[in-house]
Each structure stands twice: as structure tokens, then as C-alpha cells.
Enzyme design. Structure first.
Site, PDB file in Angstrom:
ATOM      1  N   LYS B  79      55.330 -11.144  -6.963  1.00  0.00           N
ATOM      2  CA  LYS B  79      54.061 -11.935  -6.437  1.00  0.00           C
ATOM      3  C   LYS B  79      53.504 -12.829  -7.771  1.00  0.00           C
ATOM      4  O   LYS B  79      53.587 -12.212  -8.914  1.00  0.00           O
ATOM      5  CB  LYS B  79      53.142 -10.945  -6.153  1.00  0.00           C
ATOM      6  N   SER B 154      46.683 -10.980   0.576  1.00  0.00           N
ATOM      7  CA  SER B 154      47.289 -12.030  -0.171  1.00  0.00           C
ATOM      8  C   SER B 154      48.522 -12.065  -0.576  1.00  0.00           C
ATOM      9  O   SER B 154      49.093 -13.181  -1.042  1.00  0.00           O
ATOM     10  CB  SER B 154      46.328 -12.208  -1.429  1.00  0.00           C
ATOM     11  N   SER B 178      45.616  -6.418   0.221  1.00  0.00           N
ATOM     12  CA  SER B 178      46.557  -7.454  -0.165  1.00  0.00           C
ATOM     13  C   SER B 178      48.151  -6.908  -0.187  1.00  0.00           C
ATOM     14  O   SER B 178      48.941  -7.885  -0.029  1.00  0.00           O
ATOM     15  CB  SER B 178      46.319  -8.030  -1.357  1.00  0.00           C
TER      16      SER B 178
END
EC number: 6.3.5.7
Lengths: 96, 485
Positions: B79, B154, B178
Site C-alpha cells: 500500500k 482505504s 481499511s
């Protein structure tokens, strides 16, 4: 009644070092008002004898040996600086 | 069968027997990315040259007989809020569009030592603020199961990349759901570890008392292997816990006889869709057949979770994001008259709307005259929410419910309605507030969209969470389904 005025939002924006157009200010006032109104449901709860939680783990100060170590090389540190000269970061004038 | 349909242990076997080479794994990743990433847009930055070079060196090492651990040679996606030395790390923000980290996050260093190969950096909501990956400055990511739907957020890029077979595993981060919510939306396995289980050093801070890095994988076993590699105390993160890391994979026995499950009535009640509720009730039947028992309990303060979270997370964010001032790194606005003007222009041009909204809310909640009414109040309610979990865990081994109230929503559906978007995290947020571990595993489909089962455990009891998740997974076929791209 609204919980937060446009003037308050402008003040908070200054504290947060953000600037908004009139139109954005209107939008943010409206949205923040809705979020704050929603958040006020917490007032349904009596928390007068409840300790606040800032951290979930039971930890106190975390100490380590104070051993001198080499810092990062200057070129590396300056690699991401948007403006620098002679090994120093350059900023606009800070005094009038 | 595509290479990444194999689980980690089997890929390791294939490598070990020299039926495949590390280069084949890396080739497979980039080949698949070229095929499908135009459609799903999971990656912001690829590290192809270095990855291929590393694969070649590792194959040379194999030739010398030096392949060791199970993660050796495995491609992984990271990420884009986890810093990677020499590989652009943007947090999906204009603010960090050209940020080139000068060190690796602890998790990245640990993974490299275990032999993984970083394929690239994955899309996310800007600074991890969002539940749909729509607030990214660069691009939207599309759900591999249905390209009109969000992948969640996210960590939407991480979830979509794994679901689409671009990488076999990825790292995400979870502040209010997330990892678990996008895992549920994309039909994969995602774990948010106990707060303090994994070092946050090198994770760009959003809300420091809530953030945790965790693995996103196709199977529970793969997830356990990855957590094994990244967990543990770190000198560089004083909130990482000095608690021994057990052998997680060893605990995947399939045996859950006598396990006591608590099902909060709030997790099956108002605001939770019928599809999610039914899938959980079906899952409970499966677990019962395996010898577990379940009872309904109450987490009475659940409904206050979202309000508590948005006050606390935004307050912490407003403080953490003060560092983006255009001076030392990141974007700097042009033509500023003085220093204050530079700060304001830089931050106003560099941050997107959702980030600004949260900085504003947090600054307000922390400001003089409002601190007690909002910030402190939320911290007190956090205590009550945490106590709800402590009470239930006195009698039960795990808590089970849906991961999300509904399957993936449509792109654009909620982006202009922050409160409804926030409400999507109602079932995941309390877990972060209490600091306990939670996993999402696939538990069904609704109109072709995956649904997630959330299993929540006691502090540092990821072992039990994994054991239950694995037993469920082995008894069902949901994780074997693949999106058609």
C-alpha cells in the site's frame, strides 16, 4: 440551528493553515455542521466518571539506552526538500 | 490454473523443487498487471526493473542452494502509505506525488529479509482517509468483481490487486476498517492485527492510536505466514508491543470444538442489510457443525463508534498532517508571499477535499473551548466501547458478525455524502477503538458481489482468530471463486 458558523469555519481553517474560497467555505460549513451535529449523539451518554482512553495498551514511558548514533547523510535528507541551497533548506522571508 | 491460484506453501514447494523459478513469479505478476490493470487501476507505481533484477539474483541464490523461508521469492504489493526506500511513496496525494523515501518501513525491511519481492505500490484513499479508494489524487480503482463498483477502501488497491491475481499478497493498513472492508468487498482475506502487534515505523501516520498494518491474501494460511514475518517488537516504534509472537500457522488445526462465539445483536440489527445478515447466520451454522456454539450478546455502545471514531481519528490526523508544510519534503506551492502564506497555499493545493474535511473537523475538536465537549468526550466514549469488548471476552473466545452492512456500493454513489460513507464502517470501527484484532474472510455472494465474515479476537489472540477463520474457510468454497476479468 447550525452548530458552527462560516466565521468559525474560517477561523478553524486559519488554525489548520488552510485557505478556502467563499464557495468552499459554504460547503465545508454545511458539511462540518452535519458531522458535528451527528457527533453530538455522544452527549446521550453520561461520562462524568469515565476515564478517557488515549491508548489501548497498558504502556508507560518506553525507554532505551541513550547511545549516540550517526544521523542521516545531509544529501539524503535534502533529497526531498523542494528548495535548498548550500546544504540548507530555503524558505520565504519569515520577518516582515 | 494460474500460478497465483496456488497458496503460498504450494508456490514455495514448486520453487523448492525447481519446477518454477523466482523470475516466473515476477513475470506472472507483471504479465497479469499488463493484462488487467488498465481495467482495475490498482497500482500507482511499479518497481519492475528492480523486481526483475532481484528475482534474477534470487534465482542465482537458488542455484547455489540458498532458498530458505516460505516467503523467499514471493512477489508482493505494498500500500502506498508504507515507505519504500528509493520507490516513490505518494499516499495517493498530490502532496507526496514525488516523494522518494530515504528509508524502508520496518515491515518492508522484514519482508525483504524474508525474501519477498516488491512489485509496486498500491492505490488507496488519499492519506488512507476514505472507504472507497475514490479520494486518491491519481486514479480510481475498480472492483474486479464488478467494474462499476468500488473496491472499498482505504486499502482498495491492495484488495483489488490480490483479487485480480496481479500479486498473490499485499500489505494494507487499517485505521477504521481499511483492510477488512476492502477485503470483504473484493472477496479476499484481510487481517487488522492487535494494536501494537506490527510496527508502524514507516507507515505514514493518519491516526496513531488506531493505525495498524496487516496482510491481505487469498487464504487464511497465507495471511498467517505474512503476519508471522511482519509482527513483533520494534525499537523504532515505541507503541509496538513487547509480547512474544507465537507460531500462527501451527494454530491452523481446523479444530474449533467447544469454541464459544459471541454474536452482538447490534451487528445483525438496524442498518445491516439482509444479505450480510443471512450470510452470517449461514456461517454460524457452518461453525456450529464444526463443534462451536454461539450466543447473542450486546456491545451496547456500538452505535456511538462512528461518531467517536471520526472525532478521534480526525483530531489525530489534524496533528499528524501538520508536518506537510511544504518545507522539508513534499509539494510546495509557488509564489508565496511569506511563511504563513506558503503553508496555506501548499496545504490547500496539496490536499484533497476529504483530507481537508478531516483536518478541519480535527482542528475544531481540539480547539480551545471545544476540546472537552468533543475530543475528551470521544476519548471517554472510547473507554466505554473498549469495556464492551472486555466484558464479552470474559465469557467468549471470539466475536462474529458481518464485516460490512452491504456488499460493494457503486462508484460515485456516496462520495458527496460523507456521513453515509462513514456509516459504512460501523462494524469495523469499534475493533480499532478497542485495539483488538479482526479478520474478514469471504462468506458468500449477493448479486455476484462478495460478502465478508468478520471474526474478532482478544488482544494478541490472532492465533484463535486465524484458527476459526481457517476452519470456516476449509469448510466452505467462497475463497475459491475468482472474478472474471
Amino acid at each position: 440551528m447550525s452548530r458552527i458558523s462560516k466565521e468559525q469555519v474560517a477561523h478553524v481553517a486559519h488554525l489548520a493553515r488552510l485557505s478556502f474560497s467563499e464557495e468552499e467555505l459554504e460547503k465545508f460549513t454545511h458539511q462540518l455542521d452535519a458531522i458535528i451535529t451527528y457527533a453530538e449523539q455522544l452527549n446521550e451518554l453520561d461520562t462524568s466518571n469515565v476515564k478517557p482512553t488515549s491508548h489501548v495498551l497498558d504502556m508507560k514511558n518506553v525507554m532505551r539506552e541513550d547511545v549516540p548514533e550517526k544521523g542521516l547523510p545531509r544529501e539524503e535528507v535534502l533529497k526531498n526538500a523542494p528548495d535548498h541551497q548550500d546544504g540548507l533548506i530555503r524558505v520565504p522571508s519569515i520577518l516582515e | 490454473m494460474a500460478l497465483f491460484d496456488y497458496k503460498l506453501k504450494d508456490l514455495h514447494e514448486l520453487l523448492h523443487k525447481k519446477e518454477i523459478a523466482v523470475s516466473d513469479l515476477v513475470d506472472e505478476s507483471y504479465k497479469r498487471i499488463k493484462e488487467v490493470d488498465g481495467k482495475i487501476q490498482a497500482f500507482i507505481t511499479l518497481d519492475e526493473e528492480r523486481a526483475r533484477e532481484r528475482a534474477k539474483n534470487m534465482d542465482d541464490a537458488v542455484a547455489r542452494g540458498e532458498d530458505s523461508g516460505v516467503l523467499f521469492g514471493m512477489p508482493i504489493g505494498i500500500k502506498d502509505n508504507i515507505v519504500t526506500k528509493g520507490l516513490r511513496t505518494t499516499c495517493a496525494s498530490k502532496m507526496l506525488e514525488n516523494f522518494d523515501p530515504i528509508y524502508d518501513a520496518t515491515v518492508v525491511e522484514k519482508l525483504r529479509n524474508a525474501g519477498t519481492i516488491t512489485i509496486g505500490k498500491l492505490n488507496m484513499d488519499e492519506f488512507a482517509m476514505g472507504s472507497s479508494t475514490e479520494t486518491s489524487y491519481f486514479q480510481k480503482t475498480y472492483n474486479p468483481w464488478n467494474l462499476e463498483r468500488v473496491p472499498g477502501g482505504s486499502s482498495g488497491g491492495s484488495a483489488a490487486a490480490v483479487a485480480a491475481g496481479e500479486v498473490p499478497f499485499a500489505l494494507g493498513s487499517d485505521t477504521g476498517g481499511s483492510i477488512r472492508q476492502p477485503a470483504a468487498f473484493c472477496g479476499i482475506v484481510g487481517l487488522k492485527p492487535t494494536y501494537g502487534r506490527v510496527s508502524r515505523f514507516g507507515l505514514v501516520a493518519f491516526a496513531s492510536s488506531l493505525d495498524q498494518i496487516g496482510p491481505m491474501t487469498k487464504t487464511v494460511e497465507d495471511n498467517a505466514y505474512l503476519l508471522q514475518a511482519i509482527a513483533g517488537l520494534d525499537q523504532n516504534d515505541s507503541t509496538s508491543a513487547n509480547v512474544p509472537v507465537p507460531n500462527y500457522v501451527e494454530q491452523l488445526t481446523g479444530d474449533i470444538k467447544g469454541l464459544k462465539i459471541a454474536v452482538p445483536k447490534e451487528y445483525l440489527g438496524e442498518g445491516v442489510g439482509e444479505a450480510a445478515r443471512n450470510a452470517v447466520l449461514e456461517a454460524l451454522k457452518v461453525l456450529e457443525k464444526l463443534g462451536a456454539t454461539w450466543e447473542e450478546v450486546s456491545l451496547p455502545h456500538s452505535k456511538y463508534g462512528v461518531a467517536t471514531y471520526y472525532l478521534l481519528a480526525s483530531s489525530e490526523a489534524s496533528s499528524n498532517l501538520a508536518r506537510f508544510d511544504g518545507i522539508r519534503y513534499g509539494y510546495r506551492a509557488k509564489d508565496a508571499q511569506n511563511l504563513i502564506d506558503l503553508y496555506k497555499k501548499t496545504r490547500s493545493e496539496g490536499f484533497g477535499d476529504e483530507v481537508k474535511r478531516r483536518i478541519m473537523l480535527g482542528t475544531f475538536a481540539l480547539s480551545s473551548g471545544y476540546y472537552d465537549a468533543y475530543y475528551k468526550k470521544a476519548q471517554q466514549v472510547r473507554t466505554l466501547i473498549k469495556k464492551d469488548f472486555d466484558d464479552v471476552f470474559k465469557k467468549y473466545d471470539v466475536i462474529i458478525g458481518p464485516t460490512t452492512p452491504t456488499p460493494a456500493f457503486k462508484i460515485g454513489e456516496l462520495i458527496d455524502d460523507p456521513l453515509t460513507m462513514y456509516a459504512n464502517d460501523i462494524l469495523t470501527i469499534p475493533v480499532n477503538l478497542a485495539g483488538v484484532p479482526g479478520i474478514s474472510v469471504p462468506c458468500g455472494f449477493h448479486n455476484g458481489l462478495p460478502l465478508g465474515l468478520q471474526i474478532i479476537g482478544k488482544h494478541f489472540d490472532e492465533g484463535t482468530v486465524y484458527r476459526v477463520a481457517h476452519a470456516f474457510e476449509q469448510a466452505t468454497d467462497y475463497h475459491k471463486q475468482k472474478p472474471q476479468l
